[in-house]
Scaffold this motif. Sequence first.
Motif, PDB file in Angstrom:
ATOM      1  N   ALA A 179     -37.961  22.272  -7.834  1.00 17.00           N
ATOM      2  CA  ALA A 179     -37.860  23.024  -6.578  1.00 17.00           C
ATOM      3  C   ALA A 179     -37.361  24.439  -6.810  1.00 17.00           C
ATOM      4  CB  ALA A 179     -36.948  22.279  -5.600  1.00 17.00           C
ATOM      5  N   ASP A 180     -36.266  24.561  -7.571  1.00 14.80           N
ATOM      6  CA  ASP A 180     -35.645  25.874  -7.785  1.00 14.80           C
ATOM      7  C   ASP A 180     -36.467  26.773  -8.702  1.00 14.80           C
ATOM      8  OD1 ASP A 180     -33.537  25.137  -6.198  1.00 14.80           O
ATOM      9  OD2 ASP A 180     -32.143  24.746  -7.839  1.00 14.80           O
ATOM     10  N   ASN A 181     -37.009  26.206  -9.773  1.00 10.99           N
ATOM     11  CA  ASN A 181     -37.607  27.029 -10.821  1.00 10.99           C
ATOM     12  C   ASN A 181     -39.122  27.158 -10.731  1.00 10.99           C
ATOM     13  OD1 ASN A 181     -34.979  26.980 -11.630  1.00 10.99           O
ATOM     14  ND2 ASN A 181     -35.374  26.355 -13.737  1.00 10.99           N
ATOM     15  N   ILE A 182     -39.750  26.344  -9.904  1.00 12.43           N
ATOM     16  CA  ILE A 182     -41.204  26.461  -9.737  1.00 12.43           C
ATOM     17  C   ILE A 182     -41.570  26.758  -8.284  1.00 12.43           C
ATOM     18  CG2 ILE A 182     -43.423  25.299  -9.943  1.00 12.43           C
ATOM     19  CD1 ILE A 182     -42.348  23.770 -12.328  1.00 12.43           C
ATOM     20  N   VAL A 183     -41.066  25.951  -7.346  1.00  9.03           N
ATOM     21  CA  VAL A 183     -41.480  26.130  -5.952  1.00  9.03           C
ATOM     22  C   VAL A 183     -40.999  27.465  -5.396  1.00  9.03           C
ATOM     23  CG1 VAL A 183     -41.299  25.225  -3.608  1.00  9.03           C
ATOM     24  CG2 VAL A 183     -41.654  23.652  -5.518  1.00  9.03           C
ATOM     25  N   ILE A 184     -39.723  27.797  -5.575  1.00  8.52           N
ATOM     26  CA  ILE A 184     -39.187  29.063  -5.045  1.00  8.52           C
ATOM     27  C   ILE A 184     -39.939  30.272  -5.619  1.00  8.52           C
ATOM     28  CG2 ILE A 184     -37.191  30.615  -5.051  1.00  8.52           C
ATOM     29  CD1 ILE A 184     -36.841  28.512  -2.985  1.00  8.52           C
ATOM     30  N   PRO A 185     -40.087  30.397  -6.948  1.00  7.12           N
ATOM     31  CA  PRO A 185     -40.837  31.561  -7.454  1.00  7.12           C
ATOM     32  C   PRO A 185     -42.308  31.558  -7.076  1.00  7.12           C
ATOM     33  CG  PRO A 185     -40.167  30.125  -9.268  1.00  7.12           C
ATOM     34  CD  PRO A 185     -39.461  29.648  -8.053  1.00  7.12           C
ATOM     35  N   THR A 186     -42.905  30.375  -6.910  1.00  2.18           N
ATOM     36  CA  THR A 186     -44.310  30.322  -6.490  1.00  2.18           C
ATOM     37  C   THR A 186     -44.461  30.812  -5.055  1.00  2.18           C
ATOM     38  OG1 THR A 186     -44.836  28.526  -8.028  1.00  2.18           O
ATOM     39  CG2 THR A 186     -46.309  28.813  -6.155  1.00  2.18           C
ATOM     40  N   VAL A 187     -43.548  30.417  -4.181  1.00  2.00           N
ATOM     41  CA  VAL A 187     -43.578  30.919  -2.800  1.00  2.00           C
ATOM     42  C   VAL A 187     -43.376  32.433  -2.799  1.00  2.00           C
ATOM     43  CG1 VAL A 187     -42.382  30.913  -0.572  1.00  2.00           C
ATOM     44  CG2 VAL A 187     -42.858  28.752  -1.737  1.00  2.00           C
ATOM     45  N   ALA A 188     -42.405  32.922  -3.585  1.00  2.00           N
ATOM     46  CA  ALA A 188     -42.157  34.369  -3.650  1.00  2.00           C
ATOM     47  C   ALA A 188     -43.392  35.114  -4.138  1.00  2.00           C
ATOM     48  CB  ALA A 188     -40.963  34.650  -4.570  1.00  2.00           C
ATOM     49  N   ASP A 189     -44.071  34.559  -5.137  1.00  2.00           N
ATOM     50  CA  ASP A 189     -45.289  35.169  -5.671  1.00  2.00           C
ATOM     51  C   ASP A 189     -46.377  35.251  -4.598  1.00  2.00           C
ATOM     52  OD1 ASP A 189     -47.082  35.967  -8.013  1.00  2.00           O
ATOM     53  OD2 ASP A 189     -48.113  34.151  -7.358  1.00  2.00           O
ATOM     54  N   ASN A 190     -46.529  34.186  -3.831  1.00  2.00           N
ATOM     55  CA  ASN A 190     -47.556  34.174  -2.795  1.00  2.00           C
ATOM     56  C   ASN A 190     -47.219  35.100  -1.638  1.00  2.00           C
ATOM     57  OD1 ASN A 190     -49.818  32.199  -3.433  1.00  2.00           O
ATOM     58  ND2 ASN A 190     -48.044  30.961  -3.932  1.00  2.00           N
ATOM     59  N   ILE A 191     -45.951  35.229  -1.299  1.00  2.00           N
ATOM     60  CA  ILE A 191     -45.544  36.182  -0.260  1.00  2.00           C
ATOM     61  C   ILE A 191     -45.891  37.601  -0.700  1.00  2.00           C
ATOM     62  CG2 ILE A 191     -43.542  37.245   0.865  1.00  2.00           C
ATOM     63  CD1 ILE A 191     -42.260  34.438   0.902  1.00  2.00           C
ATOM     64  N   ALA A 192     -45.570  37.912  -1.960  1.00  2.00           N
ATOM     65  CA  ALA A 192     -45.846  39.256  -2.475  1.00  2.00           C
ATOM     66  C   ALA A 192     -47.345  39.550  -2.475  1.00  2.00           C
ATOM     67  CB  ALA A 192     -45.277  39.405  -3.887  1.00  2.00           C
TER      68      ALA A 192
END
Length: 219
Positions: A52-65
């Motif tokens: 959750a912390d190391n894959i889901v959070i950065p993946t969501v951030a990447d998609n927002i950007a």
Amino acid sequence: MSIQTGEQPSEGRVQAATAAAASPSKKMKELHVFVIDRSGSMSRGNYAKTVADNIVIPTVADNIAKAGGSITVSVHTFNHEHTKEVEFAEVADAETLRPKLPTVADGSTRYYETLIEVLDSIPDGKYDLVSIQVFTDGMNNVNSTPDCKMVMDSKIQEGRDKGWLFTFVGVDIAPEACTTSANADECCRVTRTAGDADDYGATRVITSSRVNSLRNATV
């Protein structure tokens, strides 16, 4: 890294994405769904939380950007029960999801019925892009109806026919062990091995190449 199938976005999705880009006032509507195993086997080293912390959070951030603004996110977790942690939330900052992501893993693996329920919850025609990412380290081990897997595979195929994009992530197992590989747009595997290129202890973004292809169709 992910194994790309080389498939192109469906014609219907490309047309919808192009239409969304035709007017400067209309932003492409994106739904990103994360389905995370939190059964007992994911408790070793607190792996559910690490994913959750190391894959889901950065993946969501990447998609927002890459989307250029907020996206709609749903997060579902499962052991012997299915929990809707976040459902159809507009997210502009990935960090706001962190309190909702799994911190404890226990119980068995109710995989088939959970995925059926998740897919049934997604409305038709509301989003220009629908991406579903599934993280699990094992197969269903909860008693289900005899045809439950067949129903799940049928629901996945129905989603693909609508242009939904599926990524299955095997956590320390081959992703094809998670579901019928023919139903996946992309598959990848993350491991617990320290120093491995796909080690999920390290921050890692998993965004389907087809998600990016569909966005590029709007340019």
